[in-house]
Design a protein around this motif. Structure first.
Motif, PDB file in Angstrom:
ATOM      1  N   MET A   1       0.840  -1.202   0.000  1.00 28.79           N
ATOM      2  CA  MET A   1       0.000   0.000   0.000  1.00 28.79           C
ATOM      3  C   MET A   1       0.875   1.252   0.000  1.00 28.79           C
ATOM      4  SD  MET A   1      -2.894   1.194   2.794  1.00 28.79           S
ATOM      5  CE  MET A   1      -3.919  -0.255   2.493  1.00 28.79           C
ATOM      6  N   ASP A   2       0.499   2.209  -0.824  1.00 29.64           N
ATOM      7  CA  ASP A   2       1.214   3.487  -0.914  1.00 29.64           C
ATOM      8  C   ASP A   2       0.707   4.409   0.200  1.00 29.64           C
ATOM      9  OD1 ASP A   2       2.516   5.804  -1.647  1.00 29.64           O
ATOM     10  OD2 ASP A   2       1.079   6.299  -3.231  1.00 29.64           O
ATOM     11  N   VAL A   3       1.239   4.267   1.395  1.00 23.43           N
ATOM     12  CA  VAL A   3       0.748   5.015   2.553  1.00 23.43           C
ATOM     13  C   VAL A   3       1.199   6.465   2.470  1.00 23.43           C
ATOM     14  CG1 VAL A   3       0.800   5.218   5.066  1.00 23.43           C
ATOM     15  CG2 VAL A   3       0.759   2.953   3.993  1.00 23.43           C
ATOM     16  N   ARG A   4       0.258   7.381   2.608  1.00 26.74           N
ATOM     17  CA  ARG A   4       0.569   8.807   2.552  1.00 26.74           C
ATOM     18  C   ARG A   4       0.701   9.366   3.975  1.00 26.74           C
ATOM     19  NH1 ARG A   4       0.380  11.418  -2.442  1.00 26.74           N
ATOM     20  NH2 ARG A   4       1.306  13.048  -1.141  1.00 26.74           N
ATOM     21  N   TYR A   5       1.939   9.272   4.461  1.00 27.44           N
ATOM     22  CA  TYR A   5       2.214   9.783   5.807  1.00 27.44           C
ATOM     23  C   TYR A   5       2.053  11.293   5.887  1.00 27.44           C
ATOM     24  CZ  TYR A   5       4.349   5.177   6.403  1.00 27.44           C
ATOM     25  OH  TYR A   5       4.563   3.821   6.467  1.00 27.44           O
ATOM     26  N   ASP A   6       2.079  11.952   4.736  1.00 31.03           N
ATOM     27  CA  ASP A   6       2.000  13.420   4.717  1.00 31.03           C
ATOM     28  C   ASP A   6       0.568  13.935   4.655  1.00 31.03           C
ATOM     29  OD1 ASP A   6       1.647  12.367   2.144  1.00 31.03           O
ATOM     30  OD2 ASP A   6       2.326  14.221   1.194  1.00 31.03           O
ATOM     31  N   CYS A   7      -0.443  13.068   4.725  1.00 28.58           N
ATOM     32  CA  CYS A   7      -1.830  13.513   4.646  1.00 28.58           C
ATOM     33  C   CYS A   7      -2.272  14.107   5.987  1.00 28.58           C
ATOM     34  CB  CYS A   7      -2.745  12.360   4.270  1.00 28.58           C
ATOM     35  SG  CYS A   7      -4.491  12.851   4.136  1.00 28.58           S
ATOM     36  N   ARG A   8      -3.036  15.165   5.919  1.00 28.56           N
ATOM     37  CA  ARG A   8      -3.530  15.819   7.131  1.00 28.56           C
ATOM     38  C   ARG A   8      -4.376  14.873   7.991  1.00 28.56           C
ATOM     39  NH1 ARG A   8      -3.439  21.064   7.822  1.00 28.56           N
ATOM     40  NH2 ARG A   8      -3.274  21.426   5.562  1.00 28.56           N
ATOM     41  N   TYR A   9      -5.030  13.901   7.372  1.00 30.33           N
ATOM     42  CA  TYR A   9      -5.922  13.007   8.103  1.00 30.33           C
ATOM     43  C   TYR A   9      -5.225  11.758   8.639  1.00 30.33           C
ATOM     44  CZ  TYR A   9      -9.377  15.899   5.736  1.00 30.33           C
ATOM     45  OH  TYR A   9     -10.104  16.954   5.259  1.00 30.33           O
ATOM     46  N   PHE A  10      -3.977  11.531   8.245  1.00 31.17           N
ATOM     47  CA  PHE A  10      -3.265  10.319   8.642  1.00 31.17           C
ATOM     48  C   PHE A  10      -2.989  10.342  10.144  1.00 31.17           C
ATOM     49  CE2 PHE A  10       0.642   7.902   9.407  1.00 31.17           C
ATOM     50  CZ  PHE A  10       0.287   6.679   8.871  1.00 31.17           C
ATOM     51  N   GLY A  12      -1.880   7.067  11.936  1.00 39.37           N
ATOM     52  CA  GLY A  12      -0.834   6.094  12.223  1.00 39.37           C
ATOM     53  C   GLY A  12      -1.217   5.077  13.272  1.00 39.37           C
ATOM     54  N   THR A  13      -1.955   5.493  14.275  1.00 40.36           N
ATOM     55  CA  THR A  13      -2.361   4.580  15.350  1.00 40.36           C
ATOM     56  C   THR A  13      -3.742   3.979  15.125  1.00 40.36           C
ATOM     57  OG1 THR A  13      -3.257   6.446  16.606  1.00 40.36           O
ATOM     58  CG2 THR A  13      -0.974   5.816  17.059  1.00 40.36           C
ATOM     59  N   MET A  14      -4.461   4.496  14.136  1.00 39.35           N
ATOM     60  CA  MET A  14      -5.827   4.033  13.864  1.00 39.35           C
ATOM     61  C   MET A  14      -6.218   4.480  12.462  1.00 39.35           C
ATOM     62  SD  MET A  14      -7.997   6.791  16.139  1.00 39.35           S
ATOM     63  CE  MET A  14      -6.959   6.495  17.580  1.00 39.35           C
ATOM     64  N   PRO A  15      -7.284   3.907  11.883  1.00 40.09           N
ATOM     65  CA  PRO A  15      -7.744   4.370  10.571  1.00 40.09           C
ATOM     66  C   PRO A  15      -8.138   5.847  10.623  1.00 40.09           C
ATOM     67  CG  PRO A  15      -8.755   2.274  11.118  1.00 40.09           C
ATOM     68  CD  PRO A  15      -8.078   2.754  12.363  1.00 40.09           C
ATOM     69  N   CYS A  16      -7.931   6.526   9.503  1.00 37.39           N
ATOM     70  CA  CYS A  16      -8.282   7.946   9.442  1.00 37.39           C
ATOM     71  C   CYS A  16      -9.801   8.098   9.287  1.00 37.39           C
ATOM     72  CB  CYS A  16      -7.560   8.627   8.284  1.00 37.39           C
ATOM     73  SG  CYS A  16      -8.081   8.048   6.655  1.00 37.39           S
ATOM     74  N   ILE A  17     -10.287   9.311   9.482  1.00 37.76           N
ATOM     75  CA  ILE A  17     -11.727   9.572   9.398  1.00 37.76           C
ATOM     76  C   ILE A  17     -12.269   9.308   7.985  1.00 37.76           C
ATOM     77  CG2 ILE A  17     -13.474  11.395   9.540  1.00 37.76           C
ATOM     78  CD1 ILE A  17     -11.930  12.516  11.904  1.00 37.76           C
ATOM     79  N   PRO A  18     -11.616   9.763   6.896  1.00 37.11           N
ATOM     80  CA  PRO A  18     -12.146   9.431   5.561  1.00 37.11           C
ATOM     81  C   PRO A  18     -12.253   7.931   5.303  1.00 37.11           C
ATOM     82  CG  PRO A  18     -10.599  11.240   5.383  1.00 37.11           C
ATOM     83  CD  PRO A  18     -10.500  10.730   6.798  1.00 37.11           C
ATOM     84  N   HIS A  19     -11.317   7.146   5.862  1.00 35.41           N
ATOM     85  CA  HIS A  19     -11.402   5.696   5.687  1.00 35.41           C
ATOM     86  C   HIS A  19     -12.634   5.139   6.412  1.00 35.41           C
ATOM     87  CE1 HIS A  19     -10.097   1.505   5.346  1.00 35.41           C
ATOM     88  NE2 HIS A  19     -10.437   1.382   6.636  1.00 35.41           N
ATOM     89  N   LYS A  20     -12.849   5.598   7.638  1.00 39.18           N
ATOM     90  CA  LYS A  20     -13.982   5.095   8.413  1.00 39.18           C
ATOM     91  C   LYS A  20     -15.314   5.564   7.835  1.00 39.18           C
ATOM     92  CE  LYS A  20     -13.658   2.990  11.722  1.00 39.18           C
ATOM     93  NZ  LYS A  20     -13.552   1.524  11.947  1.00 39.18           N
ATOM     94  N   ASP A  21     -15.344   6.802   7.362  1.00 37.41           N
ATOM     95  CA  ASP A  21     -16.605   7.372   6.869  1.00 37.41           C
ATOM     96  C   ASP A  21     -16.926   6.955   5.434  1.00 37.41           C
ATOM     97  OD1 ASP A  21     -16.905   8.598   9.281  1.00 37.41           O
ATOM     98  OD2 ASP A  21     -16.406  10.613   8.587  1.00 37.41           O
ATOM     99  N   GLY A  23     -14.669   4.632   3.402  1.00 39.61           N
ATOM    100  CA  GLY A  23     -14.065   3.399   2.947  1.00 39.61           C
ATOM    101  C   GLY A  23     -12.865   3.568   2.038  1.00 39.61           C
ATOM    102  N   VAL A  24     -12.329   4.779   1.902  1.00 44.42           N
ATOM    103  CA  VAL A  24     -11.184   5.004   1.026  1.00 44.42           C
ATOM    104  C   VAL A  24      -9.916   4.471   1.676  1.00 44.42           C
ATOM    105  CG1 VAL A  24     -12.201   7.005  -0.110  1.00 44.42           C
ATOM    106  CG2 VAL A  24     -10.882   7.319   1.977  1.00 44.42           C
ATOM    107  N   GLU A  25      -8.937   4.116   0.844  1.00 49.46           N
ATOM    108  CA  GLU A  25      -7.660   3.625   1.341  1.00 49.46           C
ATOM    109  C   GLU A  25      -6.629   4.751   1.348  1.00 49.46           C
ATOM    110  OE1 GLU A  25      -7.247   0.877   2.734  1.00 49.46           O
ATOM    111  OE2 GLU A  25      -9.029  -0.254   2.110  1.00 49.46           O
ATOM    112  N   CYS A  26      -5.619   4.585   2.206  1.00 50.06           N
ATOM    113  CA  CYS A  26      -4.577   5.604   2.360  1.00 50.06           C
ATOM    114  C   CYS A  26      -3.530   5.437   1.266  1.00 50.06           C
ATOM    115  CB  CYS A  26      -3.927   5.483   3.740  1.00 50.06           C
ATOM    116  SG  CYS A  26      -2.684   6.747   4.060  1.00 50.06           S
ATOM    117  N   ASN A  27      -3.757   6.106   0.136  1.00 53.08           N
ATOM    118  CA  ASN A  27      -2.793   6.088  -0.952  1.00 53.08           C
ATOM    119  C   ASN A  27      -2.948   7.370  -1.777  1.00 53.08           C
ATOM    120  OD1 ASN A  27      -4.956   5.680  -2.869  1.00 53.08           O
ATOM    121  ND2 ASN A  27      -4.933   3.496  -2.288  1.00 53.08           N
ATOM    122  N   SER A  28      -2.149   7.493  -2.808  1.00 53.63           N
ATOM    123  CA  SER A  28      -2.137   8.727  -3.606  1.00 53.63           C
ATOM    124  C   SER A  28      -3.411   8.924  -4.405  1.00 53.63           C
ATOM    125  CB  SER A  28      -0.928   8.716  -4.553  1.00 53.63           C
ATOM    126  OG  SER A  28       0.274   8.680  -3.800  1.00 53.63           O
TER     127      SER A  28
END
Length: 357
Positions: A1-10, A12-21, A23-28
């Motif tokens: 997975m292309d993890v975007r550590y630089d995203c404002r929503y990332f 690291g310790t849990m899924p981000c809000i856009p993923h939970k709300d 279902g999007v994945e953390c990538n470009s």
């Protein structure tokens, strides 16, 4: 997975809000990707009201650094708006994290040694406000001199003609441009059922002043007189306060019939103040909530320079006729309580000016 550590929503310790709300994945390819490339730190530890009145700088920071991530270190993270990316308490685990980061800029508005020491210790490219010189709090640049001097010299403070927002924007080398307070999101309909029988224009009376600054406490008999005068004029009175004022407000309500609903969490308190058409308060956290909500305000002030206050709605400052002896002191001196010299009739006249029936 292309993890975007630089995203404002990332997180690291849990899924981000856009993923939970959503279902999007953390990538470009994520449509909610909000890339950040700079860290910004605000240090304003307390008091609660001072944290609230410092929030206008967030608006300027968002405009100046749209790709910046804002960290705010405070004793009261619960009062910060959602536009602060990373609210942080003054805890060891937060301080450890801060020491691992690089900041494009940091603003320290507190002169407490622990806040100033952090400005010396952290990795910061551009520093504003206060740090340590020879182990003692000191201005970090020429623009911080004015605000620094108001805190160490009563004569200099009394001669000050700038309000707080002008001072802190100047400290950051900016010109204040009418940026307003930012409050956290609250439920506007929180008290609709409880207040359904309240008619007319509602005046919120914030009766407390905190346990430390007793020099600015308006006496109960003055509040009771004001309540009676307001009710005779046709206003509805809603008593406001925290846990420390609960017993006092119950007594005032019982003696006058004024509305009192109890004490609440901070966001609920915002919702309650939002129901008022105007507010009467001494210099308190509630005063800053009223200012943030753009409520007309009658401010009872005796120990502070009146020039430091700035409002976003028609408001009046009422003080004793004679200058106070206890300038910036938490307790009265010389046997005189000048706040008691402010009459309920004088306060009523100002209320009628800013909120006529």
């Amino acid at each position: 997975m292309d993890v975007r550590y630089d995203c404002r929503y990332f997180k690291g310790t849990m899924p981000c809000i856009p993923h939970k709300d959503h279902g999007v994945e953390c990538n470009s390819n994520c449509e909610y990707l909000d890339s950040i490339d700079q860290n910004i730190l605000i240090i304003k530890l307390g008091a609660m009201g001072d944290v609230i009145r410092t929030t206008p700088i967030i608006t300027r920071l968002k405009n100046e650094y749209p790709n910046g991530k804002i960290f705010w270190l405070t004793y009261f993270p619960e009062v910060l708006p959602e536009s602060v990316d990373q609210p942080m308490g003054f805890r060891n685990e937060d301080l450890v994290w801060l020491r691992s980061l690089d900041f494009i800029m940091a603003i320290n508005l507190d002169k407490e040694p622990e806040a100033c020491a952090l400005m010396n210790q952290l990795n910061i490219q551009n520093k504003y406000g206060f740090g340590l010189t020879k182990g003692m709090p000191a201005p970090l640049n020429e623009n911080a001199n004015h605000k620094f001097l108001t805190g160490i010299s009563d004569s200099y403070s009394k001669s000050n003609t700038k309000h707080y927002l002008e001072e802190i924007f100047e400290l950051c080398c900016w010109e204040y441009q009418d940026e307003e307070y930012l409050l956290p999101k609250y439920e506007p309909n929180e008290f609709n059922i409880e207040l359904k029988n309240v008619d007319g224009k509602v005046i919120g009376l914030n009766t407390g002043c905190g346990g430390r600054w007793t020099s600015r406490k308006w006496p109960n008999n003055s509040w009771l007189t004001l309540i009676n005068l307001l009710q005779k004029e046709g206003y509805t009175v809603l008593l406001l306060g925290g846990e420390n004022e609960d017993e006092q407000n119950k007594k005032l309500s019982g003696e006058s019939g004024a509305e009192y609903m109890g004490f609440f969490s901070f966001k609920q308190f915002i919702s309650l103040v939002a129901k008022c058409n105007a507010v009467v308060s001494t210099v308190t956290m509630a005063m800053h909530v009223a200012i943030g909500l753009r409520k007309p305000l009658v401010l009872l002030n005796n120990i502070f320079n009146p020039n430091e206050f700035h409002f976003f709605a028609p408001s009046k400052i009422v003080g004793p006729d004679k200058n106070c002896d206890c300038y910036y002191l938490p307790e009265c001196i010389n046997g005189r309580s000048c706040i008691e010299e402010i009459s309920a009739e004088k306060v009523l006249a100002e209320i009628k000016m800013i909120l006529p029936l």
